[in-house]
Design a protein around this motif. Structure first.
Motif, PDB file in Angstrom:
ATOM      1  N   ILE A 197       5.023   9.864   2.418  1.00  0.00           N
ATOM      2  CA  ILE A 197       3.885   9.043   2.817  1.00  0.00           C
ATOM      3  C   ILE A 197       3.802   7.822   1.905  1.00  0.00           C
ATOM      4  CG2 ILE A 197       2.460  10.867   3.816  1.00  0.00           C
ATOM      5  CD1 ILE A 197       0.904  10.962   1.163  1.00  0.00           C
ATOM      6  N   SER A 198       3.372   6.705   2.486  1.00  0.00           N
ATOM      7  CA  SER A 198       2.929   5.571   1.692  1.00  0.00           C
ATOM      8  C   SER A 198       1.433   5.740   1.452  1.00  0.00           C
ATOM      9  CB  SER A 198       3.233   4.259   2.397  1.00  0.00           C
ATOM     10  OG  SER A 198       4.636   4.039   2.449  1.00  0.00           O
ATOM     11  N   TYR A 199       0.932   5.020   0.439  1.00  0.00           N
ATOM     12  CA  TYR A 199      -0.437   5.304  -0.002  1.00  0.00           C
ATOM     13  C   TYR A 199      -1.069   4.048  -0.546  1.00  0.00           C
ATOM     14  CZ  TYR A 199      -4.246   7.322  -2.802  1.00  0.00           C
ATOM     15  OH  TYR A 199      -5.479   7.622  -3.352  1.00  0.00           O
ATOM     16  N   PHE A 200      -2.374   3.865  -0.231  1.00  0.00           N
ATOM     17  CA  PHE A 200      -3.190   2.821  -0.836  1.00  0.00           C
ATOM     18  C   PHE A 200      -4.459   3.469  -1.362  1.00  0.00           C
ATOM     19  CE2 PHE A 200      -6.697  -0.109  -0.889  1.00  0.00           C
ATOM     20  CZ  PHE A 200      -6.164  -1.253  -1.483  1.00  0.00           C
ATOM     21  N   GLY A 201      -4.678   3.372  -2.681  1.00  0.00           N
ATOM     22  CA  GLY A 201      -5.872   3.933  -3.290  1.00  0.00           C
ATOM     23  C   GLY A 201      -6.632   2.887  -4.066  1.00  0.00           C
ATOM     24  N   LEU A 202      -7.952   2.894  -3.923  1.00  0.00           N
ATOM     25  CA  LEU A 202      -8.839   1.955  -4.605  1.00  0.00           C
ATOM     26  C   LEU A 202      -9.692   2.712  -5.616  1.00  0.00           C
ATOM     27  CD1 LEU A 202     -10.275  -0.880  -4.813  1.00  0.00           C
ATOM     28  CD2 LEU A 202     -11.774  -0.095  -2.964  1.00  0.00           C
ATOM     29  N   SER A 203      -9.828   2.168  -6.821  1.00  0.00           N
ATOM     30  CA  SER A 203     -10.720   2.712  -7.836  1.00  0.00           C
ATOM     31  C   SER A 203     -10.308   4.156  -8.193  1.00  0.00           C
ATOM     32  CB  SER A 203     -12.165   2.619  -7.333  1.00  0.00           C
ATOM     33  OG  SER A 203     -13.090   2.874  -8.353  1.00  0.00           O
ATOM     34  N   TYR A 204     -11.217   5.143  -8.033  1.00  0.00           N
ATOM     35  CA  TYR A 204     -10.808   6.535  -8.270  1.00  0.00           C
ATOM     36  C   TYR A 204      -9.590   6.901  -7.434  1.00  0.00           C
ATOM     37  CZ  TYR A 204     -10.637  11.540  -7.423  1.00  0.00           C
ATOM     38  OH  TYR A 204     -10.193  12.834  -7.239  1.00  0.00           O
ATOM     39  N   GLY A 205      -9.437   6.265  -6.288  1.00  0.00           N
ATOM     40  CA  GLY A 205      -8.261   6.526  -5.457  1.00  0.00           C
ATOM     41  C   GLY A 205      -6.962   6.207  -6.159  1.00  0.00           C
ATOM     42  N   THR A 206      -7.015   5.375  -7.218  1.00  0.00           N
ATOM     43  CA  THR A 206      -5.795   5.121  -7.994  1.00  0.00           C
ATOM     44  C   THR A 206      -5.413   6.345  -8.809  1.00  0.00           C
ATOM     45  OG1 THR A 206      -6.977   4.185  -9.918  1.00  0.00           O
ATOM     46  CG2 THR A 206      -6.364   2.676  -8.143  1.00  0.00           C
ATOM     47  N   TYR A 207      -6.404   7.038  -9.331  1.00  0.00           N
ATOM     48  CA  TYR A 207      -6.107   8.271 -10.088  1.00  0.00           C
ATOM     49  C   TYR A 207      -5.613   9.353  -9.145  1.00  0.00           C
ATOM     50  CZ  TYR A 207      -6.671  12.319 -13.124  1.00  0.00           C
ATOM     51  OH  TYR A 207      -6.441  13.469 -13.841  1.00  0.00           O
ATOM     52  N   LEU A 208      -6.265   9.494  -7.986  1.00  0.00           N
ATOM     53  CA  LEU A 208      -5.812  10.458  -6.991  1.00  0.00           C
ATOM     54  C   LEU A 208      -4.380  10.164  -6.570  1.00  0.00           C
ATOM     55  CD1 LEU A 208      -6.308  12.772  -4.968  1.00  0.00           C
ATOM     56  CD2 LEU A 208      -7.353  11.081  -3.428  1.00  0.00           C
ATOM     57  N   GLY A 209      -4.067   8.890  -6.329  1.00  0.00           N
ATOM     58  CA  GLY A 209      -2.701   8.523  -5.958  1.00  0.00           C
ATOM     59  C   GLY A 209      -1.720   8.784  -7.079  1.00  0.00           C
ATOM     60  N   GLY A 210      -2.130   8.531  -8.320  1.00  0.00           N
ATOM     61  CA  GLY A 210      -1.263   8.815  -9.450  1.00  0.00           C
ATOM     62  C   GLY A 210      -0.998  10.298  -9.614  1.00  0.00           C
ATOM     63  N   VAL A 211      -2.017  11.114  -9.358  1.00  0.00           N
ATOM     64  CA  VAL A 211      -1.826  12.568  -9.427  1.00  0.00           C
ATOM     65  C   VAL A 211      -0.875  13.024  -8.328  1.00  0.00           C
ATOM     66  CG1 VAL A 211      -3.004  14.788  -9.106  1.00  0.00           C
ATOM     67  CG2 VAL A 211      -4.002  13.043 -10.595  1.00  0.00           C
ATOM     68  N   TYR A 212      -1.051  12.483  -7.107  1.00  0.00           N
ATOM     69  CA  TYR A 212      -0.126  12.848  -6.032  1.00  0.00           C
ATOM     70  C   TYR A 212       1.304  12.455  -6.383  1.00  0.00           C
ATOM     71  CZ  TYR A 212       2.016  13.483  -1.484  1.00  0.00           C
ATOM     72  OH  TYR A 212       2.851  13.909  -0.486  1.00  0.00           O
ATOM     73  N   ALA A 213       1.471  11.241  -6.915  1.00  0.00           N
ATOM     74  CA  ALA A 213       2.812  10.762  -7.266  1.00  0.00           C
ATOM     75  C   ALA A 213       3.414  11.543  -8.427  1.00  0.00           C
ATOM     76  CB  ALA A 213       2.759   9.277  -7.615  1.00  0.00           C
ATOM     77  N   SER A 214       2.576  12.234  -9.199  1.00  0.00           N
ATOM     78  CA  SER A 214       3.063  13.078 -10.294  1.00  0.00           C
ATOM     79  C   SER A 214       3.367  14.491  -9.823  1.00  0.00           C
ATOM     80  CB  SER A 214       2.019  13.115 -11.420  1.00  0.00           C
ATOM     81  OG  SER A 214       1.776  11.822 -11.929  1.00  0.00           O
ATOM     82  N   LEU A 215       2.549  15.007  -8.911  1.00  0.00           N
ATOM     83  CA  LEU A 215       2.788  16.342  -8.367  1.00  0.00           C
ATOM     84  C   LEU A 215       3.935  16.358  -7.357  1.00  0.00           C
ATOM     85  CD1 LEU A 215      -0.870  17.595  -7.723  1.00  0.00           C
ATOM     86  CD2 LEU A 215       0.717  18.486  -9.419  1.00  0.00           C
ATOM     87  N   PHE A 216       4.026  15.314  -6.541  1.00  0.00           N
ATOM     88  CA  PHE A 216       4.984  15.266  -5.438  1.00  0.00           C
ATOM     89  C   PHE A 216       5.765  13.956  -5.454  1.00  0.00           C
ATOM     90  CE2 PHE A 216       1.154  17.613  -4.094  1.00  0.00           C
ATOM     91  CZ  PHE A 216       1.703  18.877  -3.898  1.00  0.00           C
ATOM     92  N   PRO A 217       6.449  13.648  -6.520  1.00  0.00           N
ATOM     93  CA  PRO A 217       7.079  12.325  -6.650  1.00  0.00           C
ATOM     94  C   PRO A 217       8.061  11.995  -5.538  1.00  0.00           C
ATOM     95  CG  PRO A 217       7.916  13.848  -8.316  1.00  0.00           C
ATOM     96  CD  PRO A 217       6.734  14.504  -7.690  1.00  0.00           C
ATOM     97  N   GLU A 218       8.827  12.992  -5.068  1.00  0.00           N
ATOM     98  CA  GLU A 218       9.853  12.712  -4.062  1.00  0.00           C
ATOM     99  C   GLU A 218       9.280  12.598  -2.655  1.00  0.00           C
ATOM    100  OE1 GLU A 218      12.701  11.880  -5.138  1.00  0.00           O
ATOM    101  OE2 GLU A 218      12.142  12.412  -7.193  1.00  0.00           O
ATOM    102  N   ARG A 219       7.978  12.820  -2.512  1.00  0.00           N
ATOM    103  CA  ARG A 219       7.337  12.703  -1.199  1.00  0.00           C
ATOM    104  C   ARG A 219       6.536  11.418  -1.079  1.00  0.00           C
ATOM    105  NH1 ARG A 219       5.394  19.058  -1.047  1.00  0.00           N
ATOM    106  NH2 ARG A 219       7.492  19.911  -1.340  1.00  0.00           N
ATOM    107  N   THR A 220       6.719  10.511  -2.030  1.00  0.00           N
ATOM    108  CA  THR A 220       6.049   9.213  -1.986  1.00  0.00           C
ATOM    109  C   THR A 220       7.018   8.155  -1.492  1.00  0.00           C
ATOM    110  OG1 THR A 220       6.627   8.802  -4.311  1.00  0.00           O
ATOM    111  CG2 THR A 220       4.475   9.786  -3.858  1.00  0.00           C
ATOM    112  N   ASP A 221       6.496   7.227  -0.705  1.00  0.00           N
ATOM    113  CA  ASP A 221       7.283   6.096  -0.215  1.00  0.00           C
ATOM    114  C   ASP A 221       6.857   4.846  -0.980  1.00  0.00           C
ATOM    115  OD1 ASP A 221       8.925   4.450   1.232  1.00  0.00           O
ATOM    116  OD2 ASP A 221       7.832   4.620   3.117  1.00  0.00           O
ATOM    117  N   ARG A 222       5.912   4.091  -0.466  1.00  0.00           N
ATOM    118  CA  ARG A 222       5.411   2.896  -1.151  1.00  0.00           C
ATOM    119  C   ARG A 222       3.961   3.149  -1.559  1.00  0.00           C
ATOM    120  NH1 ARG A 222       7.968  -1.277   3.405  1.00  0.00           N
ATOM    121  NH2 ARG A 222      10.162  -0.754   2.942  1.00  0.00           N
ATOM    122  N   VAL A 223       3.685   3.074  -2.839  1.00  0.00           N
ATOM    123  CA  VAL A 223       2.385   3.458  -3.379  1.00  0.00           C
ATOM    124  C   VAL A 223       1.731   2.243  -4.029  1.00  0.00           C
ATOM    125  CG1 VAL A 223       1.174   4.931  -5.029  1.00  0.00           C
ATOM    126  CG2 VAL A 223       3.148   5.823  -3.759  1.00  0.00           C
TER     127      VAL A 223
END
Length: 505
Positions: A197-223
């Motif tokens: 998945i690609s992802y756009f996170g704003l504010s707290y959504g940046t931390y949520l996106g960072g956690v996702y990219a840390s838990l599931f790094p190979e499942r991220t596309d453009r973040v």
């Protein structure tokens, strides 16, 4: 609390608690969105996920998802998942709001835009601490002028914590945290049939996106992470940084108001406007007006400098207090409708991601320091939150950001952000190392990727999401003359929605 908490040492250890992608892949049944959402262009669906990912066969909760389908399926490359922040922000309509704000047709063709209400929020198994309206306005503590007022804030914090621990949602609250929300995102990915998945996170959504990219790094596309929290999310350090952000941002409003002194009478120079801030806060401390005391005045001022488009609303509020008039009807944040589940989710996440200090003396020292360093807001944001008396210890260590993983993160950050100041963004940039690039924009306010703000920052985001072109090195965008240009009615409506959403926290 600067990374002194326990951390998970390896990505493998983190993902071990997640349900395998093959374990939950129910078909999504797209249909109309909930009745309270007037957005015919959106489709919605519900997805069951485990309440506790350590027990995937146990209790399930429901997560509501929205979709704005690609405008040109022949050009579709995947899905772009959105989170508007909070924590506790409702996200079902956010993709449509961003599209209405002016996302280009190339991006709308490239992706299905996906929104969701995170677990605990409004349409996703909502939780509640049964808070009273006056409590909903004091989740961010009152401004403490002395140690005794810190002690008083601790009493209020304990009461809120007790209400949460005895509410009908009490058994669910320990599982409302960022790591589990990120795991829900991966279940959304699997249910959509996407390998990434690609992802756009704003504010707290940046931390949520960072956690996702840390838990599931190979499942991220453009973040893309816009307006960036520090790498520990909303801990006590992030709370105190709100005061830093206000000191960074307020001069923009002071300059704006001084130029318009003939219209609002708030001061002919930025120094006079600043002095009037403290005079009004003191006046309202002694004589509260229209539901506002000095603490709420400080908080309202802070929330209304998030967006430059809200400056006229803030000036009108000040003008009312200076002339002893009743404030405008919409001055106070709403305490009805979905706000109960949003605030409860915010508390669950903020207090459940990290263990906060318990000693009142810690907060008294912090308040004394921050009140001197950041006098506009420091006496409030360093004060006692309900997390100091929270009834549950974090169910797992916080996720640690690192430079291990694909280099596909784009961070965008304003120089003068009142909510997520530059210092936190720089810490996150450092933690991700070569995985990330950061675009820093000479602009004030909370949010970069809106087309009517700074074109350099906005174009950097669009170029990456649409074409995959990310700067080879970190980049700086200078100030632009059109940063305060007049918005179209639709853009103003979207800006007002974003501002009002942010004012609830």
């Amino acid at each position: 609390m600067r990374r002194t908490l326990l951390v998970v040492l390896a990505t493998a250890a983190l993902t071990a608690t997640a349900v395998p992608a093959s374990a939950i892949q129910p078909a999504l049944h797209w249909g109309k969105c909930p009745a309270d959402i007037s957005a015919p262009a959106l489709q919605c669906a519900s997805l069951e996920v485990p309440l506790d990912y350590r027990n995937p066969a146990g209790t399930k909760i429901s997560v509501e998802i929205s979709r704005l389908p690609s405008s040109d399926p022949a050009k579709r490359r995947g899905v772009l998942l959105f989170n508007p922040g909070g924590p506790g922000g409702t996200g079902l309509t956010f993709p449509l709001e961003m599209a209405q704000a002016g996302l280009p047709t190339s991006l709308l063709a490239e992706y299905d835009l996906i929104g969701f209400d995170p677990r605990g929020v409004v349409h996703s198994s909502p939780v509640s601490c049964d808070l009273k309206p006056e409590q909903l306005l004091t989740i961010v503590p009152n401004y403490a002028h002395n140690p005794a007022e810190v002690t008083a804030a601790a009493t209020s914090a304990k009461q809120i914590s007790r209400q949460c621990a005895t509410s009908t949602s009490a058994s669910i609250l320990p599982y409302i945290n960022t790591a589990n929300t990120a795991r829900d995102m991966d279940q959304i990915r699997a249910a959509l049939g996407e390998s990434k998945i690609s992802y756009f996170g704003l504010s707290y959504g940046t931390y949520l996106g960072g956690v996702y990219a840390s838990l599931f790094p190979e499942r991220t596309d453009r973040v893309v992470l816009d307006s960036i929290l520090g790498p520990d999310g909303y801990d006590i350090t992030a709370s105190r940084r709100f005061a830093e952000g206000m000191q960074d941002r307020f001069p923009d409003f002071a300059k704006w108001a001084a130029v318009r002194d003939s219209s609002y009478g708030l001061g002919a120079t930025p120094a006079e406007v600043t002095a009037n801030f403290f005079k009004l806060a003191d006046k309202l401390d002694q004589h509260p007006t229209g539901g506002f005391d000095g603490s709420l005045f400080r908080s309202a001022t802070h929330s209304l400098i998030y967006q430059t488009s809200a400056f006229p609303r803030l000036a009108q509020l000040w003008q009312a207090f200076r002339t002893d008039q009743a404030p405008p009807d919409d001055s106070l944040p709403s305490t009805s409708g979905p706000i109960q589940s949003q605030v409860t989710t915010m508390l669950s996440v903020v207090c459940g991601d990290h263990a906060w200090p318990r000693q009142i003396s810690t907060y008294q020292r912090n308040v004394a320091h921050d009140r001197a360093a950041y006098p506009m807001l420091g006496g409030a944001t360093a004060n006692v939150w309900p997390c100091a008396a929270w009834s549950y210890q974090p169910s797992e260590p916080p996720v640690r950001f690192s430079d291990q993983g694909p280099s596909n993160l784009l961070l965008v950050q304003n120089l003068r952000d009142p909510a997520t100041p530059l210092s936190g963004a720089q810490d996150t940039r450092e933690a991700f190392g070569n995985r990330a690039r950061m675009v820093t924009v000479d602009q004030g306010g909370h949010g970069v990727a809106l087309p009517y703000l700074n074109s350099c920052g906005f174009n950097a985001v669009i170029d990456y999401l649409v074409h995959g072109n990310r700067p080879g090195t970190d980049k700086f965008c200078g100030a632009e003359a059109n940063a305060t240009r007049k918005l179209t009615p639709q853009q103003q409506q979207v800006a007002d929605k974003i501002t009002d959403r942010l004012r609830q926290y």
